[in-house]
Design a protein around this motif. Structure first.
Motif, mmCIF file in Angstrom:
data_model
loop_
_atom_site.group_PDB
_atom_site.id
_atom_site.type_symbol
_atom_site.label_atom_id
_atom_site.label_comp_id
_atom_site.label_asym_id
_atom_site.label_seq_id
_atom_site.Cartn_x
_atom_site.Cartn_y
_atom_site.Cartn_z
ATOM 1 N N GLU A 195 26.422 38.088 44.369
ATOM 2 C CA GLU A 195 27.152 36.943 43.798
ATOM 3 C C GLU A 195 28.593 36.850 44.287
ATOM 4 O O GLU A 195 29.324 35.934 43.902
ATOM 5 N N ALA A 196 29.034 37.770 45.122
ATOM 6 C CA ALA A 196 30.404 37.746 45.647
ATOM 7 C C ALA A 196 30.576 36.518 46.539
ATOM 8 O O ALA A 196 29.774 36.278 47.436
ATOM 9 N N ARG A 197 31.607 35.748 46.270
ATOM 10 C CA ARG A 197 31.868 34.531 47.034
ATOM 11 C C ARG A 197 33.338 34.441 47.410
ATOM 12 O O ARG A 197 34.225 34.756 46.608
ATOM 13 N N THR A 198 33.576 33.978 48.614
ATOM 14 C CA THR A 198 34.939 33.802 49.103
ATOM 15 C C THR A 198 35.705 32.806 48.234
ATOM 16 O O THR A 198 36.898 32.981 47.982
ATOM 17 N N GLU A 199 35.025 31.781 47.760
ATOM 18 C CA GLU A 199 35.671 30.763 46.916
ATOM 19 C C GLU A 199 36.249 31.398 45.657
ATOM 20 O O GLU A 199 37.310 30.986 45.181
ATOM 21 N N ARG A 218 28.984 37.077 54.213
ATOM 22 C CA ARG A 218 29.522 38.391 54.546
ATOM 23 C C ARG A 218 30.668 38.253 55.560
ATOM 24 O O ARG A 218 31.711 38.891 55.430
ATOM 25 N N ALA A 219 30.492 37.395 56.549
ATOM 26 C CA ALA A 219 31.545 37.161 57.545
ATOM 27 C C ALA A 219 32.777 36.533 56.890
ATOM 28 O O ALA A 219 33.916 36.928 57.181
ATOM 29 N N LYS A 220 32.561 35.572 56.005
ATOM 30 C CA LYS A 220 33.683 34.933 55.307
ATOM 31 C C LYS A 220 34.452 35.943 54.454
ATOM 32 O O LYS A 220 35.679 35.964 54.455
ATOM 33 N N LEU A 221 33.725 36.810 53.771
ATOM 34 C CA LEU A 221 34.382 37.817 52.934
ATOM 35 C C LEU A 221 35.148 38.831 53.786
ATOM 36 O O LEU A 221 36.220 39.293 53.383
ATOM 37 N N SER A 222 34.633 39.164 54.942
ATOM 38 C CA SER A 222 35.339 40.092 55.835
ATOM 39 C C SER A 222 36.651 39.481 56.318
ATOM 40 O O SER A 222 37.686 40.155 56.355
ATOM 41 N N ILE A 223 36.601 38.201 56.681
ATOM 42 C CA ILE A 223 37.820 37.509 57.115
ATOM 43 C C ILE A 223 38.817 37.447 55.964
ATOM 44 O O ILE A 223 40.007 37.746 56.135
#
Length: 193
Positions: free
Chosen positions: A161-165, A100-105
């Motif tokens: 399933e949402a991923r920053t990658e 969640r933090a990675k997606l926010s960034i």
């Protein structure tokens, strides 16, 4: 729902209708309302007001409009009207705190950088054209907010399933390598300090 809640939902639905959606709704109700009245309607809430006056739409009677929304290919708005859809806002996505933090960034960096390429990224992320049109209608003058809404919609559709990658890969597939690099740099800076 009471009348005030219904009006809030109807206003939200109106804001998400594209002009094509509105034209289709007007076509479907032409026998109930009449051509002359329909010609004067330019917004969804204008149409909903007439449907309310004619008693096709009331706080405890939303099936008529719900069926119309289904017929024009907007089951998301129909669900919103019947209360089975999730209200707008941050998704309850089931992600762990790190992701969640990675997606926010990533969202912050992408919103600052994306600009007019937001629709291209949206298609690469497999967000439907109907959703893209809805986002465009609601945020026609603010590209940064448009990008934020696009990424919220994507996260809502992907859920846990949402991923920053996947975001970074989609950026690279769209030839937005500089933005992808900036996301990776910011993630490295923030998460591994």
């Amino acid at each position: 729902m009471d009348a005030r809640q219904l009006n809030a939902v109807l206003l939200d639905i109106s804001n998400q209708l594209s002009s094509d959606n509105l034209d289709k709704l007007k076509f479907l109700v032409r026998n109930e309302i009449g051509k002359q009245k329909l010609e004067k309607i330019t917004t969804g809430h204008g149409l909903f007001e007439i449907l309310t006056q004619r008693r096709f739409l009331e706080p405890d009677k939303t099936e008529f409009l719900s069926d119309l929304l289904q017929q024009i290919g907007r089951p998301d708005l129909s669900d919103r009207l019947t209360g089975s859809g999730s209200p707008p806002g941050p998704p309850d996505d089931g992600l762990d705190e790190t992701e969640r933090a990675k997606l926010s960034i990533a969202t912050e960096v992408i919103a600052e950088s994306l600009g007019k390429n937001w629709r291209k990224l949206g298609r690469k992320l497999q967000v439907s054209d109907v959703r893209l049109d809805s986002i465009s209608t609601r945020h026609s003058t603010d590209l940064e907010e448009t990008a934020v809404e696009l990424l919220k919609e994507w996260r809502r559709s992907k859920g846990a399933e949402a991923r920053t990658e996947e975001l970074i890969r989609a950026l690279r597939d769209c030839q937005l390598n500089l933005t992808a690099d900036r996301v990776e740099e910011k993630l490295t800076d923030k998460l591994y300090q």
